[in-house]
Design an enzyme around this catalytic site. Structure first.
Site, PDB file in Angstrom:
ATOM      1  N   ASN A   1      -5.210   2.153 -13.398  1.00 43.18           N
ATOM      2  CA  ASN A   1      -4.380   1.025 -12.741  1.00 43.18           C
ATOM      3  C   ASN A   1      -2.816   1.679 -12.887  1.00 43.18           C
ATOM      4  OD1 ASN A   1      -3.375  -1.484 -11.653  1.00 43.18           O
ATOM      5  ND2 ASN A   1      -2.949  -2.047 -13.532  1.00 43.18           N
TER       6      ASN A   1
ATOM      7  N   MET B   1      -4.134  -7.122  -7.007  1.00 43.34           N
ATOM      8  CA  MET B   1      -3.574  -8.212  -7.628  1.00 43.34           C
ATOM      9  C   MET B   1      -4.939  -9.090  -8.178  1.00 43.34           C
ATOM     10  SD  MET B   1      -0.740  -6.753  -8.133  1.00 43.34           S
ATOM     11  CE  MET B   1       0.550  -7.900  -8.784  1.00 43.34           C
ATOM     12  N   ARG B   2      -6.015  -8.352  -8.706  1.00 47.76           N
ATOM     13  CA  ARG B   2      -6.932  -9.405  -8.819  1.00 47.76           C
ATOM     14  C   ARG B   2      -7.712  -8.744 -10.283  1.00 47.76           C
ATOM     15  NH1 ARG B   2      -9.602 -13.155  -5.855  1.00 47.76           N
ATOM     16  NH2 ARG B   2      -8.078 -12.412  -4.037  1.00 47.76           N
TER      17      ARG B   2
ATOM     18  N   HIS C   1       0.987   0.161 -13.374  1.00 46.34           N
ATOM     19  CA  HIS C   1       1.717  -1.054 -13.723  1.00 46.34           C
ATOM     20  C   HIS C   1       3.258  -0.975 -13.784  1.00 46.34           C
ATOM     21  CE1 HIS C   1       1.590  -5.134 -14.929  1.00 46.34           C
ATOM     22  NE2 HIS C   1       2.483  -4.693 -16.016  1.00 46.34           N
TER      23      HIS C   1
ATOM     24  N   ASN D   1       1.701   2.850  -2.592  1.00 48.84           N
ATOM     25  CA  ASN D   1       0.830   3.877  -3.454  1.00 48.84           C
ATOM     26  C   ASN D   1      -0.456   4.585  -2.936  1.00 48.84           C
ATOM     27  OD1 ASN D   1       2.163   4.263  -6.629  1.00 48.84           O
ATOM     28  ND2 ASN D   1       2.371   1.980  -5.812  1.00 48.84           N
TER      29      ASN D   1
ATOM     30  N   LYS E   1     -17.310 -14.132  -7.262  1.00 48.36           N
ATOM     31  CA  LYS E   1     -16.731 -12.945  -7.726  1.00 48.36           C
ATOM     32  C   LYS E   1     -17.619 -11.756  -7.879  1.00 48.36           C
ATOM     33  CE  LYS E   1     -12.702 -11.170 -10.380  1.00 48.36           C
ATOM     34  NZ  LYS E   1     -11.732 -11.573 -11.237  1.00 48.36           N
TER      35      LYS E   1
ATOM     36  N   ILE F   1     -10.748  -7.490 -12.645  1.00 49.62           N
ATOM     37  CA  ILE F   1     -11.588  -6.671 -12.306  1.00 49.62           C
ATOM     38  C   ILE F   1     -12.787  -7.411 -13.359  1.00 49.62           C
ATOM     39  CG2 ILE F   1     -13.010  -4.685 -12.663  1.00 49.62           C
ATOM     40  CD1 ILE F   1     -11.061  -4.126 -10.265  1.00 49.62           C
TER      41      ILE F   1
ATOM     42  N   GLY G   1       0.865  -1.169   0.010  1.00 45.92           N
ATOM     43  CA  GLY G   1      -0.055   0.095  -0.040  1.00 45.92           C
ATOM     44  C   GLY G   1       0.912   1.347  -0.162  1.00 45.92           C
TER      45      GLY G   1
HETATM   46  C1  GAR Z   1       3.235  -1.472  -7.381  1.00 46.82           C
HETATM   47  O1  GAR Z   1       4.484  -1.302  -7.812  1.00 46.82           O
HETATM   48  C2  GAR Z   1       2.489  -1.616  -8.689  1.00 46.82           C
HETATM   49  O2  GAR Z   1       2.890  -1.222  -9.935  1.00 46.82           O
HETATM   50  C3  GAR Z   1       2.090  -2.931  -8.868  1.00 46.82           C
HETATM   51  O3  GAR Z   1       2.118  -3.650  -7.539  1.00 46.82           O
HETATM   52  C4  GAR Z   1       2.800  -2.720  -6.695  1.00 46.82           C
HETATM   53  C5  GAR Z   1       2.192  -2.287  -5.226  1.00 46.82           C
HETATM   54  O4  GAR Z   1       2.878  -1.798  -4.593  1.00 46.82           O
HETATM   55  N1  GAR Z   1       1.107  -3.461  -9.548  1.00 46.82           N
HETATM   56  C6  GAR Z   1       1.040  -4.549 -10.538  1.00 46.82           C
HETATM   57  O5  GAR Z   1       2.006  -5.443 -10.442  1.00 46.82           O
HETATM   58  C7  GAR Z   1      -0.285  -4.788 -11.376  1.00 46.82           C
HETATM   59  N2  GAR Z   1      -0.230  -5.595 -12.331  1.00 46.82           N
HETATM   60  P1  GAR Z   1       2.132  -0.892  -3.310  1.00 46.82           P
HETATM   61  O6  GAR Z   1       1.368  -1.741  -2.446  1.00 46.82           O
HETATM   62  O7  GAR Z   1       3.481  -0.714  -2.246  1.00 46.82           O
HETATM   63  O8  GAR Z   1       1.766   0.372  -3.533  1.00 46.82           O
END
Ligand code: GAR
Length: 189
Positions: free
Chosen positions: A108, A91-92, A110, A15, A66, A94, A13
């Site tokens: 999103n 990580m799911r 990525h 971000n 779901k 939608i 979390g």
């Molecule tokens: C982030 O780096 C994001 O880019 C990635 O998960 C991480 C979450 O970090 N997302 C993916 O890989 C989506 N396919 P966080 O929980 O510290 O924000």
């Protein structure tokens, strides 16, 4: 009135915290009205508590399907009047329930330069491939995995083979780029 964000996360979390902090500082003209997490016990839950942000934390397995799980999320977002949904390490995949209800309002982040390295473990895939230019993409979410229209990208060079280091560099960029991008999108909501 301030626009309302819902932030979805499954893990650490960072971000989510960057977005919540930017709202608190006034760098983002919005409030995080809801944090959604599909993994009870994930570190993001403690972060939401620390910020005093309402959260819905549940495993989809505890719902009949779901679709039921997502209907509950939509019900809560509708009740709050959510303007924009920001997936931040959610990580799911939608499904149509959320996509139809919040069509064009789900984005999103990525950790690759899409369309390269879609799906999970994008950084590890890129390191294994031996790329020299990495990056971050923010895109609209549609039915295709990591396939929606690109909104923003930022690249960086890295000539090594340590995924942890790439994650560290990438996350610093994410925390800035996500805020800048959300702020731009808010103007058109
Ligand atoms: C982030 O780096 C994001 O880019 C990635 O998960 C991480 C979450 O970090 N997302 C993916 O890989 C989506 N396919 P966080 O929980 O510290 O924000």
């Amino acid at each position: 009135m301030k626009k309302k964000l819902a932030v979805f996360a499954s893990g650490s979390g960072t971000n989510f915290e960057a977005i919540a902090q930017a709202c608190a500082d006034g760098r983002l003209d919005a409030e995080v009205a809801l944090m959604v997490c599909d993994r009870p016990g994930a570190a993001v839950v403690a972060r939401a508590e620390r910020f005093g942000i309402a959260h819905f934390v549940a495993s989809p397995k505890s719902f009949g399907s779901k679709a039921e799980f997502e209907r509950e999320i939509v019900r809560r977002m509708d009740a709050l009047g959510i303007d924009l949904v920001c997936l931040a390490g959610y990580m799911r995949i939608i499904s149509d329930v959320l996509l139809d209800a919040y069509c064009g309002r789900i984005i999103n982040i990525h950790p690759s330069l899409l369309p390269a390295f879609r799906g999970a473990h994008a950084v590890e895939q890129a390191v294994a491939y031996g790329v020299k230019v990495y990056g971050i993409t923010i895109h609209y979410v549609d039915a295709e995995l990591d396939g929606g229209r690109i909104i923003a990208q930022r690249a960086f060079e890295y000539d090594g083979n340590d995924p942890e280091e790439v994650h560290r560099i990438g996350q610093k960029i994410e925390h800035v780029l996500y805020i800048e991008t959300i702020q731009k999108l808010l103007k058109n909501l």
